[in-house]
Scaffold this motif. Structure first.
Motif, PDB file in Angstrom:
ATOM      1  N   ARG A  79       0.718  -1.486   0.028  1.00 46.00           N
ATOM      2  CA  ARG A  79       0.228   0.438   0.771  1.00 46.00           C
ATOM      3  C   ARG A  79       0.159   1.098   0.346  1.00 46.00           C
ATOM      4  O   ARG A  79       0.455   2.068  -0.622  1.00 46.00           O
ATOM      5  N   GLN A  80       1.937   1.415   0.769  1.00 52.14           N
ATOM      6  CA  GLN A  80       3.081   2.346   0.483  1.00 52.14           C
ATOM      7  C   GLN A  80       3.711   2.560  -0.743  1.00 52.14           C
ATOM      8  O   GLN A  80       3.363   4.237  -1.660  1.00 52.14           O
ATOM      9  N   SER A  81       3.516   1.515  -1.309  1.00 52.46           N
ATOM     10  CA  SER A  81       4.135   1.647  -3.069  1.00 52.46           C
ATOM     11  C   SER A  81       2.976   2.288  -3.801  1.00 52.46           C
ATOM     12  O   SER A  81       3.314   3.599  -4.338  1.00 52.46           O
ATOM     13  N   LEU A  82       1.855   1.577  -3.594  1.00 49.61           N
ATOM     14  CA  LEU A  82       0.650   2.918  -4.585  1.00 49.61           C
ATOM     15  C   LEU A  82       0.788   3.750  -3.791  1.00 49.61           C
ATOM     16  O   LEU A  82       0.038   5.371  -4.558  1.00 49.61           O
ATOM     17  N   ALA A  83       0.889   4.209  -3.036  1.00 41.58           N
ATOM     18  CA  ALA A  83      -0.020   5.997  -2.587  1.00 41.58           C
ATOM     19  C   ALA A  83       1.833   6.420  -2.843  1.00 41.58           C
ATOM     20  O   ALA A  83       1.144   7.700  -3.554  1.00 41.58           O
ATOM     21  N   MET A  84       2.684   6.074  -2.982  1.00 40.76           N
ATOM     22  CA  MET A  84       3.783   7.098  -3.431  1.00 40.76           C
ATOM     23  C   MET A  84       3.981   7.292  -5.152  1.00 40.76           C
ATOM     24  O   MET A  84       4.446   7.565  -5.452  1.00 40.76           O
ATOM     25  N   GLN A  85       3.308   6.090  -5.926  1.00 46.26           N
ATOM     26  CA  GLN A  85       2.707   5.683  -7.167  1.00 46.26           C
ATOM     27  C   GLN A  85       2.104   7.238  -7.617  1.00 46.26           C
ATOM     28  O   GLN A  85       2.161   7.872  -8.356  1.00 46.26           O
ATOM     29  N   LEU A  86       0.788   7.048  -6.705  1.00 44.78           N
ATOM     30  CA  LEU A  86       0.238   8.483  -7.076  1.00 44.78           C
ATOM     31  C   LEU A  86       0.550   9.534  -6.385  1.00 44.78           C
ATOM     32  O   LEU A  86       0.885  10.754  -7.411  1.00 44.78           O
ATOM     33  N   VAL A  87       1.740   9.974  -5.699  1.00 47.71           N
ATOM     34  CA  VAL A  87       2.186  10.985  -5.437  1.00 47.71           C
ATOM     35  C   VAL A  87       3.498  11.399  -6.360  1.00 47.71           C
ATOM     36  O   VAL A  87       3.742  12.567  -6.389  1.00 47.71           O
ATOM     37  N   ALA A  88       4.278  10.009  -7.415  1.00 53.37           N
ATOM     38  CA  ALA A  88       4.826  10.418  -8.235  1.00 53.37           C
ATOM     39  C   ALA A  88       4.292  11.267  -9.089  1.00 53.37           C
ATOM     40  O   ALA A  88       5.355  11.574 -10.548  1.00 53.37           O
ATOM     41  N   THR A  89       2.918  10.957  -9.665  1.00 53.36           N
ATOM     42  CA  THR A  89       2.321  11.680 -10.908  1.00 53.36           C
ATOM     43  C   THR A  89       1.969  13.078 -10.764  1.00 53.36           C
ATOM     44  O   THR A  89       1.925  13.957 -11.985  1.00 53.36           O
ATOM     45  N   GLY A  90       2.629  13.225  -9.850  1.00 52.86           N
ATOM     46  CA  GLY A  90       2.167  14.672  -9.011  1.00 52.86           C
ATOM     47  C   GLY A  90       3.522  15.864  -9.289  1.00 52.86           C
ATOM     48  O   GLY A  90       3.476  17.367  -8.718  1.00 52.86           O
ATOM     49  N   LEU A  91       4.623  14.949  -9.401  1.00 52.14           N
ATOM     50  CA  LEU A  91       6.068  16.067  -9.367  1.00 52.14           C
ATOM     51  C   LEU A  91       6.652  15.698 -10.380  1.00 52.14           C
ATOM     52  O   LEU A  91       6.237  14.400 -11.020  1.00 52.14           O
ATOM     53  N   SER A  92       7.474  15.979 -11.154  1.00 51.32           N
ATOM     54  CA  SER A  92       8.566  15.673 -11.958  1.00 51.32           C
ATOM     55  C   SER A  92       9.429  14.943 -11.005  1.00 51.32           C
ATOM     56  O   SER A  92       9.531  14.290  -9.987  1.00 51.32           O
ATOM     57  N   THR A  93       9.973  14.262 -12.070  1.00 54.81           N
ATOM     58  CA  THR A  93      11.139  13.105 -11.543  1.00 54.81           C
ATOM     59  C   THR A  93      12.604  13.454 -10.982  1.00 54.81           C
ATOM     60  O   THR A  93      12.929  12.891  -9.848  1.00 54.81           O
ATOM     61  N   ALA A  94      12.169  15.048 -10.706  1.00 52.24           N
ATOM     62  CA  ALA A  94      14.238  15.681  -9.722  1.00 52.24           C
ATOM     63  C   ALA A  94      12.428  16.285  -9.140  1.00 52.24           C
ATOM     64  O   ALA A  94      12.854  16.006  -7.714  1.00 52.24           O
ATOM     65  N   GLY A  95      11.616  15.998  -8.688  1.00 49.32           N
ATOM     66  CA  GLY A  95      11.288  16.958  -8.202  1.00 49.32           C
ATOM     67  C   GLY A  95      10.331  15.093  -6.820  1.00 49.32           C
ATOM     68  O   GLY A  95      10.913  15.585  -5.950  1.00 49.32           O
ATOM     69  N   TYR A  96       9.972  14.490  -7.314  1.00 44.15           N
ATOM     70  CA  TYR A  96       9.713  13.054  -6.707  1.00 44.15           C
ATOM     71  C   TYR A  96      11.082  12.793  -5.909  1.00 44.15           C
ATOM     72  O   TYR A  96      10.877  12.368  -5.037  1.00 44.15           O
ATOM     73  N   ALA A  97      12.251  12.622  -6.564  1.00 45.55           N
ATOM     74  CA  ALA A  97      13.528  12.731  -5.405  1.00 45.55           C
ATOM     75  C   ALA A  97      13.928  13.152  -4.492  1.00 45.55           C
ATOM     76  O   ALA A  97      14.432  12.885  -3.230  1.00 45.55           O
ATOM     77  N   THR A  98      13.892  15.012  -4.940  1.00 46.72           N
ATOM     78  CA  THR A  98      13.793  15.796  -3.682  1.00 46.72           C
ATOM     79  C   THR A  98      12.818  15.711  -3.122  1.00 46.72           C
ATOM     80  O   THR A  98      12.760  16.045  -1.279  1.00 46.72           O
TER      81      THR A  98
END
Length: 392
Positions: A79-98
């Motif tokens: 479930r954490q992985s699915l949560a972070m997959q949603l988070v990643a949709t709202g960010l650029s690759t660099a934004g998600y890494a930050t």
């Protein structure tokens, strides 16, 4: 705060907004479908069209308070992985890494503070205490989601199948700089160093225009207000939490943090008024900068708008590539321009507001925020939707 109606917003292709909204809806549905019956009431909230839900959506934080939603630590690894997959949709690759790096800093901060800070919980500095909440049902005509925790607040609104807002977008770092084996970790290095380069490039006359105050204010001035308005001054620490603690001793800790911060800045009420947010903006305008300085200003703006998904970041890059748009951007600085010293800066035009401070913990605790003065939380689009629906 009203913007200048003659100033166009960055042109964002509808196809990009639709693609982002579809990705968010798919990821949000997968996460919600994975949750247990007892988790859903925490994760899924009413639609933003419901007044109580909208009041909660606009209640955001960047302190280690309870942010509302389902915490990562209370979810299974899947479930954490699915949560972070949603988070990643709202960010650029660099934004998600930050963002994920900042979350991991909780472990570093825990050690830095001697494992002693608890904030009324079993663990006060906890990378699992980041809350995800969805407002409405993914795919509805109006729905939203946010991720919030210490030094992270991401806020997204979808209307009519299009992503219409990604602000306020807050990213902090504590510590702002920490030693690694063979290097240094600085999640907000780009925004800090680029702004300092710009400030240090100013000649004496330019610096007089840009200087907001000789000393740095101790926090971002806009705070966690749902709306930023002309004349807003810095919010104090006590107002940045979700209510008071059950333990009065923790309220005293917050009071003490605020007192130390104010003592460090040396600010009085008149000093706070001097650095208040204003329309028109304070600072030096892009039109009064040299070509090299304008390049730095464009780069600085891109380091904030570049947090967003690439299609949106590209639209902002195109917008500020126009000299007319950059002429309206103002850059203001407070504090020393020496590395390692407390400082604050602001970038503002009729729509854009960027703030950054690095003052606390001996200038090793940074806050940064990107806001839209005309459309934070997508409130303008939501108001248009309500008005249109009322006439149908």
């Amino acid at each position: 705060m009203p913007g200048d109606g003659a100033v166009p917003a960055p042109h964002v292709p509808a196809a990009g907004r639709e693609k982002a909204a579809a990705a968010m809806a798919e990821a949000a549905t997968a996460w919600l479908d994975s949750l247990s019956d007892d988790q859903l009431p925490l994760a899924a909230y009413d639609s933003p069209l419901h007044p109580d839900a909208e009041a909660e959506r606009l209640r955001w934080f960047y302190t280690p308070t309870e942010h509302g939603g389902l915490a990562l630590r209370d979810q299974s690894p899947r479930r954490q992985s699915l949560a972070m997959q949603l988070v990643a949709t709202g960010l650029s690759t660099a934004g998600y890494a930050t963002v994920t790096t900042v979350i991991g800093l909780e472990n570093v901060l825990d050690q830095l503070e001697g494992w002693s800070v608890h904030w009324g919980r079993q663990r006060g500095r906890d990378p699992g205490l980041y809350w995800l909440r969805i407002f409405g049902r993914p795919g509805d005509r109006v729905w939203a989601w946010r991720l919030g925790g210490h030094h992270i607040s991401l806020n997204n609104l979808v209307v009519a199948g299009r992503l219409v807002s990604t602000t306020p977008c807050f990213i902090g770092a504590d510590p702002a700089s920490t030693e690694l084996l063979g290097g240094t970790l600085r999640p907000l290095q780009g925004p800090e160093d680029t702004a300092r380069r710009l400030a240090r490039s100013l000649d004496a006359d330019q610096l007089r225009q840009a200087l907001l105050h000789p000393s740095a204010v101790s926090d971002i001035v806009s705070g966690n207000r749902p709306h930023v308005r002309h004349g807003d001054t810095m919010m104090h620490m006590q107002d940045l939490w979700r209510g008071q603690f059950e333990d009065p001793a923790l309220d005293r800790v917050v009071d003490d943090i605020d007192r130390r911060a104010e003592a460090g800045s040396g600010y009085s009420e008149s000093d706070h008024a001097r650095v208040a947010i204003t329309i028109p903006p304070k600072g030096i305008s892009g039109r009064d900068l040299s070509a090299d300085q304008r390049h730095l200003l464009r780069r600085l703006v891109a380091l904030y708008t570049g947090r967003a998904p690439e299609f949106l970041a590209d639209a902002y890059d195109t917008h500020y590539a126009c000299d007319t748009a950059l002429d309206l951007v103002h850059f203001g600085w407070a504090g020393s321009t020496d590395a390692g010293e407390p400082h604050y800066y602001r970038v503002q035009d009729p729509r854009l507001l960027i703030e950054y401070d690095n003052t606390q913990r001996h200038a090793n605790h940074a806050h940064s925020v990107w806001r839209d003065l005309t459309s934070d939380f997508g409130l303008d689009v939501l108001a248009e939707h309500r008005a249109h629906s009322a006439h149908e």
